[in-house]
Design a protein around this motif. Structure first.
Motif, PDB file in Angstrom:
ATOM      1  N   LEU A 163     -16.805  33.906   1.153  1.00  0.00           N
ATOM      2  CA  LEU A 163     -16.298  32.989   0.141  1.00  0.00           C
ATOM      3  C   LEU A 163     -15.898  33.788  -1.099  1.00  0.00           C
ATOM      4  N   ASP A 164     -14.609  33.919  -1.279  1.00  0.00           N
ATOM      5  CA  ASP A 164     -14.083  34.694  -2.407  1.00  0.00           C
ATOM      6  C   ASP A 164     -13.771  33.752  -3.572  1.00  0.00           C
ATOM      7  N   GLY A 165     -14.133  34.192  -4.774  1.00  0.00           N
ATOM      8  CA  GLY A 165     -13.887  33.350  -5.959  1.00  0.00           C
ATOM      9  C   GLY A 165     -14.941  32.263  -6.070  1.00  0.00           C
ATOM     10  N   SER A 166     -16.149  32.572  -5.565  1.00  0.00           N
ATOM     11  CA  SER A 166     -17.163  31.504  -5.469  1.00  0.00           C
ATOM     12  C   SER A 166     -17.601  30.976  -6.830  1.00  0.00           C
ATOM     13  N   ARG A 182      -0.929  34.602 -15.296  1.00  0.00           N
ATOM     14  CA  ARG A 182      -1.578  33.595 -14.445  1.00  0.00           C
ATOM     15  C   ARG A 182      -2.850  34.234 -13.869  1.00  0.00           C
ATOM     16  N   TYR A 183      -4.011  33.632 -14.117  1.00  0.00           N
ATOM     17  CA  TYR A 183      -5.256  34.232 -13.597  1.00  0.00           C
ATOM     18  C   TYR A 183      -6.264  33.124 -13.334  1.00  0.00           C
ATOM     19  N   ILE A 184      -6.665  32.941 -12.039  1.00  0.00           N
ATOM     20  CA  ILE A 184      -7.610  31.841 -11.771  1.00  0.00           C
ATOM     21  C   ILE A 184      -8.992  32.364 -11.402  1.00  0.00           C
ATOM     22  N   SER A 187      -9.902  33.983  -8.766  1.00  0.00           N
ATOM     23  CA  SER A 187     -10.145  34.014  -7.320  1.00  0.00           C
ATOM     24  C   SER A 187      -9.059  34.891  -6.727  1.00  0.00           C
ATOM     25  N   LEU A 188      -9.499  36.045  -6.156  1.00  0.00           N
ATOM     26  CA  LEU A 188      -8.510  36.998  -5.623  1.00  0.00           C
ATOM     27  C   LEU A 188      -7.580  36.327  -4.633  1.00  0.00           C
ATOM     28  N   VAL A 189      -8.135  35.487  -3.746  1.00  0.00           N
ATOM     29  CA  VAL A 189      -7.294  34.866  -2.716  1.00  0.00           C
ATOM     30  C   VAL A 189      -6.209  33.999  -3.361  1.00  0.00           C
ATOM     31  N   ILE A 232       2.344  40.962 -10.055  1.00  0.00           N
ATOM     32  CA  ILE A 232       1.276  41.940  -9.824  1.00  0.00           C
ATOM     33  C   ILE A 232      -0.077  41.328 -10.162  1.00  0.00           C
ATOM     34  N   TYR A 233      -1.072  41.610  -9.297  1.00  0.00           N
ATOM     35  CA  TYR A 233      -2.468  41.266  -9.574  1.00  0.00           C
ATOM     36  C   TYR A 233      -3.204  42.588  -9.812  1.00  0.00           C
ATOM     37  N   GLY A 234      -4.068  42.595 -10.816  1.00  0.00           N
ATOM     38  CA  GLY A 234      -4.810  43.845 -11.039  1.00  0.00           C
ATOM     39  C   GLY A 234      -6.258  43.582 -11.415  1.00  0.00           C
ATOM     40  N   TYR A 235      -7.151  44.406 -10.833  1.00  0.00           N
ATOM     41  CA  TYR A 235      -8.521  44.444 -11.318  1.00  0.00           C
ATOM     42  C   TYR A 235      -8.854  45.904 -11.594  1.00  0.00           C
ATOM     43  N   PRO A 236      -8.588  46.361 -12.824  1.00  0.00           N
ATOM     44  CA  PRO A 236      -8.719  47.795 -13.139  1.00  0.00           C
ATOM     45  C   PRO A 236     -10.173  48.234 -13.276  1.00  0.00           C
ATOM     46  N   GLY A 288     -14.035  49.532 -11.117  1.00  0.00           N
ATOM     47  CA  GLY A 288     -13.516  48.156 -11.046  1.00  0.00           C
ATOM     48  C   GLY A 288     -14.548  47.252 -10.387  1.00  0.00           C
ATOM     49  N   LYS A 289     -14.137  46.064  -9.962  1.00  0.00           N
ATOM     50  CA  LYS A 289     -15.083  45.086  -9.424  1.00  0.00           C
ATOM     51  C   LYS A 289     -14.868  44.832  -7.931  1.00  0.00           C
ATOM     52  N   LEU A 290     -13.650  44.916  -7.467  1.00  0.00           N
ATOM     53  CA  LEU A 290     -13.363  44.451  -6.108  1.00  0.00           C
ATOM     54  C   LEU A 290     -13.784  45.473  -5.069  1.00  0.00           C
TER      55      LEU A 290
HETATM   56  P1  AHG Z   1     -16.381  36.993  -4.994  1.00  0.00           P
HETATM   57  O1  AHG Z   1     -16.405  35.562  -5.468  1.00  0.00           O
HETATM   58  O2  AHG Z   1     -16.122  37.144  -3.516  1.00  0.00           O
HETATM   59  O3  AHG Z   1     -17.576  37.764  -5.463  1.00  0.00           O
HETATM   60  O4  AHG Z   1     -15.078  37.664  -5.641  1.00  0.00           O
HETATM   61  C1  AHG Z   1     -14.788  37.396  -6.953  1.00  0.00           C
HETATM   62  C2  AHG Z   1     -13.738  38.363  -7.418  1.00  0.00           C
HETATM   63  C3  AHG Z   1     -12.315  37.906  -7.125  1.00  0.00           C
HETATM   64  O5  AHG Z   1     -12.243  36.811  -6.281  1.00  0.00           O
HETATM   65  C4  AHG Z   1     -11.779  37.528  -8.463  1.00  0.00           C
HETATM   66  O6  AHG Z   1     -10.434  37.885  -8.592  1.00  0.00           O
HETATM   67  C5  AHG Z   1     -12.633  38.326  -9.399  1.00  0.00           C
HETATM   68  O7  AHG Z   1     -13.887  38.479  -8.784  1.00  0.00           O
HETATM   69  C6  AHG Z   1     -12.814  37.609 -10.697  1.00  0.00           C
HETATM   70  O8  AHG Z   1     -13.611  38.479 -11.487  1.00  0.00           O
HETATM   71  P2  AHG Z   1     -13.750  38.170 -13.062  1.00  0.00           P
HETATM   72  O9  AHG Z   1     -14.461  36.851 -13.149  1.00  0.00           O
HETATM   73  O10 AHG Z   1     -14.544  39.333 -13.592  1.00  0.00           O
HETATM   74  O11 AHG Z   1     -12.354  38.139 -13.615  1.00  0.00           O
END
Ligand code: AHG
Ligand code: MN
Ligand code: MN
Ligand code: MN
Length: 348
Positions: free
Chosen positions: A120-123, A259-261, A263-265, A277-281, A289-291
């Motif tokens: 579950l991504d973006g939980s 645009r940023y919600i 949730s990577l998906v 472009i989507y970025g998580y630096p 980074g986080k991903l």
């Molecule tokens: P997950 O919910 O699988 O842990 O992934 C969350 C990730 C990704 O889905 C999203 O783009 C990013 O974390 C958001 O992180 P921030 O809240 O730090 O922006």
């Protein structure tokens, strides 16, 4: 001829997979693994849509290996994914965001595929019913590498687990298939088996994914950027200069749109269809980074390349990165070729 195809002409994911198998693009075992994944996604879609009704919002009360407070649906989605893969009988090892270490599947009796997934991504979006998703990647078993691993290197993992870790840690360039399911206003299953990207929309009328877009191609450029600018102060100067350049209206008189919600998906799917472009630096707090490389960055990079886009850590192709450990994080910049290359020039 009617504008919309009548239902008997619509291709479902099941029939699409069978056609790929008949054409020799995938083998029978991989077909079964992909079917079991689509089953898991349908179950999760239903759980997500009824979360508030079945008391599945909120936290589980546990912290996962990532150091995140697990949501109830993180745990449930992980169980659904794991059970569907185990009962497929063709999955040898699973590696999940929500499992500390890879899990060898005893029930496997052929195929032995390796499946990595973010159930579950973006939980963090669940309680507000904002789009979430599941992400997966499939590798062939890497048995040859099991032979020469040095299991008595004093590593804390037992030899079986260590073997699994080595077998799972393959570069994204080895991926046989990758995809995601987005749980949004539509439930959309996006898949590549190495011959282009295909999108299927769940028809709730009869619970099947129906082919809605063939050979998805990401626009070469796009004026939408998707970053969490709350981290701006933590970024290095070259990235700040890039970010500032996007806000300059320039000769066209129009700056980029943000645009940023979270949730990577969801952010990726919009980028795939509209461009940008989507970025998580990386930043001062999170050095990489986080991903996570294995089950977020690599599958998404395989998909975007199959759609004519680019996935980079700012300097290198994501698919070329050899994972050193299961939950390894990397910076991710992904989307239209021109947009990713523009960013890479700033970071050079
Ligand atoms: P997950 O919910 O699988 O842990 O992934 C969350 C990730 C990704 O889905 C999203 O783009 C990013 O974390 C958001 O992180 P921030 O809240 O730090 O922006
Ligand atoms: Mn998480
Ligand atoms: Mn995720
Ligand atoms: Mn997740």
């Amino acid at each position: 001829k009617s504008a919309t195809k009548s239902s008997y002409e619509l291709l479902t994911l099941t029939t699409w997979l069978l056609k790929q198998e008949q054409a020799g693009v995938i083998d029978a075992e991989l077909t079964i693994v992909l079917s079991s994944i689509s089953m898991a996604c349908k179950q999760i879609a239903s759980l997500v849509q009824r979360a508030g009704i079945s008391n599945l919002t909120g936290v589980q009360g546990a912290v996962n290996v990532q150091g995140e407070d697990q949501k109830k649906l993180d745990v449930v989605s992980n169980e659904v994914f794991s059970n569907c893969l185990k009962s497929s009988g063709r999955t040898g090892i699973i590696a999940s965001e929500e499992e500390d270490v890879p899990v060898a599947v005893e029930e496997s009796y052929s195929g032995n595929y390796i499946v990595v997934f973010d159930p579950l991504d973006g939980s963090s979006n669940i309680d507000a019913a904002v789009s979430t998703g599941s992400i997966f990647g499939i590798y062939s078993p890497n048995d040859e590498c099991l032979a020469d691993i040095d299991i008595d290197d004093g590593s804390t993992l037992d030899s079986g687990t260590q073997k699994c870790v080595v077998s799972v840690c393959q570069p994204g360039s080895n991926l046989l298939a990758a995809g995601y399911c987005m749980y949004s206003s539509s439930v959309i299953f996006v898949l590549t088996v190495g011959k282009g990207v295909y999108a299927f929309t769940l028809d709730p009328m009869y619970g099947e994914f129906v082919l809605t877009t063939e050979k998805v191609q990401i626009p070469k450029a796009g004026k939408i950027y998707s970053f969490n600018e709350g981290n701006y102060q933590l970024w290095d100067d070259k990235l700040k200069q890039y970010m500032d350049s996007l806000k300059d209206p320039g000769p066209s008189g129009k700056p980029y749109s943000a645009r940023y919600i979270g949730s990577l998906v969801g952010d990726f799917h919009r980028t795939l269809l509209y461009g940008g472009i989507y970025g998580y630096p990386r930043d001062k707090k999170s050095k990489n980074g986080k991903l996570r490389l294995l089950y977020e960055c690599a599958p998404m990079s395989f998909i975007v390349e199959q759609a004519g886009g680019k996935g980079s850590d700012g300097h290198h192709r994501i698919l070329d990165i050899q994972p050193q450990e299961i939950h390894q994080r990397v910076p991710l910049f992904i989307g239209s070729v021109e947009e990713v290359e523009k960013l890479e020039k700033f970071l050079a």
